[in-house]
Design a protein around this motif. Structure first.
Motif, PDB file in Angstrom:
ATOM      1  N   TYR A  27      -8.755  21.971 -19.559  1.00  0.00           N
ATOM      2  CA  TYR A  27      -8.776  20.532 -19.781  1.00  0.00           C
ATOM      3  C   TYR A  27      -9.880  20.171 -20.766  1.00  0.00           C
ATOM      4  O   TYR A  27     -10.984  20.706 -20.694  1.00  0.00           O
ATOM      5  N   GLN A  28      -9.566  19.272 -21.669  1.00  0.00           N
ATOM      6  CA  GLN A  28     -10.540  18.743 -22.609  1.00  0.00           C
ATOM      7  C   GLN A  28     -11.173  17.478 -22.017  1.00  0.00           C
ATOM      8  O   GLN A  28     -10.534  16.768 -21.232  1.00  0.00           O
ATOM      9  N   PRO A  29     -12.420  17.180 -22.378  1.00  0.00           N
ATOM     10  CA  PRO A  29     -12.992  15.886 -21.984  1.00  0.00           C
ATOM     11  C   PRO A  29     -12.096  14.759 -22.499  1.00  0.00           C
ATOM     12  O   PRO A  29     -11.564  14.832 -23.614  1.00  0.00           O
ATOM     13  N   PHE A  30     -11.919  13.729 -21.678  1.00  0.00           N
ATOM     14  CA  PHE A  30     -11.044  12.630 -22.092  1.00  0.00           C
ATOM     15  C   PHE A  30     -11.612  11.307 -21.612  1.00  0.00           C
ATOM     16  O   PHE A  30     -12.641  11.247 -20.921  1.00  0.00           O
ATOM     17  N   LYS A  31     -10.922  10.258 -21.968  1.00  0.00           N
ATOM     18  CA  LYS A  31     -11.347   8.899 -21.638  1.00  0.00           C
ATOM     19  C   LYS A  31     -10.203   8.184 -20.928  1.00  0.00           C
ATOM     20  O   LYS A  31      -9.028   8.391 -21.253  1.00  0.00           O
ATOM     21  N   ILE A  32     -10.548   7.381 -19.937  1.00  0.00           N
ATOM     22  CA  ILE A  32      -9.555   6.560 -19.265  1.00  0.00           C
ATOM     23  C   ILE A  32      -9.924   5.097 -19.496  1.00  0.00           C
ATOM     24  O   ILE A  32     -11.098   4.715 -19.358  1.00  0.00           O
ATOM     25  N   THR A  33      -8.921   4.305 -19.872  1.00  0.00           N
ATOM     26  CA  THR A  33      -9.163   2.931 -20.307  1.00  0.00           C
ATOM     27  C   THR A  33      -8.264   1.965 -19.544  1.00  0.00           C
ATOM     28  O   THR A  33      -7.055   2.206 -19.392  1.00  0.00           O
ATOM     29  N   ASP A  34      -8.882   0.860 -19.047  1.00  0.00           N
ATOM     30  CA  ASP A  34      -8.086  -0.228 -18.468  1.00  0.00           C
ATOM     31  C   ASP A  34      -8.313  -1.478 -19.306  1.00  0.00           C
ATOM     32  O   ASP A  34      -8.835  -1.409 -20.425  1.00  0.00           O
ATOM     33  N   ASP A  35      -7.959  -2.651 -18.789  1.00  0.00           N
ATOM     34  CA  ASP A  35      -8.062  -3.876 -19.583  1.00  0.00           C
ATOM     35  C   ASP A  35      -9.488  -4.400 -19.697  1.00  0.00           C
ATOM     36  O   ASP A  35      -9.719  -5.427 -20.350  1.00  0.00           O
TER      37      ASP A  35
END
Length: 347
Positions: A213-221
């Motif tokens: 797994y690569q580092p990632f970002k999770i985005t909401d509103d």
């Protein structure tokens, strides 16, 4: 009386249908087929001879009990090798892994000891089951349990500690999935050995697992937060690719950019920035598609009710089958005090 026997047989047939659908995943027959056949056979047998009708009912009870027990043993022991491999891949000591499996076997031994030694053993099996389930929770079970308890946090206002967030995932750097050859944030890749039993049923035995797994970002509103994927586990993902060749089965699960997911982990501060990492207290960093979470929340209450019904009914059937009886053609006599379940109550 024949109508009562037929009705009772239909009820038992309905329970058999439930067991076949829930535990064996056999859904080819319509739900009314087995109850109807059971009612016809039991009613016809009773019409010919009262004893025959009674024997049919006993046979239906025995069949239900056997089906339930076979499913229990198959599910308990068929995946031991797979679970052992997964436990070892969590970097746990060999001793701790072996102790977990020994504890599981003790549950089975105590349960069947309860058939002989009465309620004290049942108290023991309940306590031991609770202890083992507490010591060895599955990531999937823990994830869905926590998502029912935790509120879904907005990313802008994350508090430090265990959190649940929902949003869109993205990563600037991606990896190539080994089977589908697609670009993705990360993947879980498993290789199974295929075997066939004497009945022609196929079985799959886990041989190896690879994940990255690569580092990632999770985005909401409200904003986004970085996720450190060390120890990340995928929960209830649909396979992104499957293939069988050379007596092997290859299955791939992948996390892609722009997927809407639910994530449970620990919010922590690193280099003056909030990130989500694996929670060390609950030992969890898990992610699941929002559609899978919604489906689980809709279906799980019904499944829990059905499984509880199956368990209680199987226990009652086991109790009935341990009661010695005599039947002289007109009168059925049950000798409760000769049953191992009730003999301890005899003054």
């Amino acid at each position: 009386m024949a109508f009562f026997i037929a009705f009772f047989a239909a009820a038992v047939g309905g329970f058999i249908t439930l067991v076949l659908r829930l535990l064996y995943e056999r859904t080819a027959l319509p739900v009314w087929a087995i109850p109807l056949v059971a009612a016809i056979i039991a009613g016809s047998a009773f019409t010919v001879n009262e004893q025959y009708g009674f024997y049919v009912l006993v046979g239906l009870f025995v069949l239900t009990f056997v089906l339930f027990q076979v499913a229990f043993f198959y599910r308990s022991f068929s995946g031991l090798r797979e679970r052992f491999i997964k436990e070892r891949q969590k970097n746990q000591s060999m001793l701790k892994t072996i102790l977990k499996f020994v504890g599981s076997l003790l549950v089975v031994v105590i349960f069947y000891g309860a058939l002989v030694y009465g309620p004290i053993a049942f108290v023991g099996v309940i306590l031991l089951s609770v202890i083992i389930s507490w010591l060895t929770p599955t990531t999937k079970g823990q994830f869905f349990k926590l998502q029912q308890i935790l509120p879904t946090s907005k990313i802008r206002s994350l508090a430090m500690g265990l959190v649940e967030v929902e949003g869109i995932v993205s990563a600037s750097e991606q990896v190539t999935a080994p089977l589908s050859k697609k670009k993705c944030i990360g993947y879980y890749y498993a290789q199974y050995e295929i075997s066939t039993d004497s009945d022609g049923d196929r079985h799959y035995h886990l041989l190896s697992v690879a994940e990255k797994y690569q580092p990632f970002k999770i985005t909401d509103d409200t904003g986004g937060v970085a996720v450190v994927p060390d120890g990340l586990e995928l929960v209830s993902f649909t396979p992104s690719a499957e293939e069988e060749r050379g007596g092997r089965r290859y299955t791939e699960y992948a996390l892609f950019n722009n997927e809407r997911v639910m994530l449970i982990g620990a919010a922590n501060e690193r280099n003056n920035q909030v990130v989500i990492i694996k929670d060390t207290v609950k030992d969890i960093l898990a992610i699941s598609p929002v559609t899978s979470v919604s489906r689980w929340n809709r279906s799980r209450p019904l499944v829990n009710t059905a499984l509880m019904f199956c368990g209680v009914a199987a226990f009652l059937i086991a109790v009935i089958l341990t009661i010695p009886y005599t039947f002289d053609g007109h009168i059925l006599t049950l000798n409760f005090w000769q049953s191992p379940f009730f003999s301890w109550l005899k003054p």
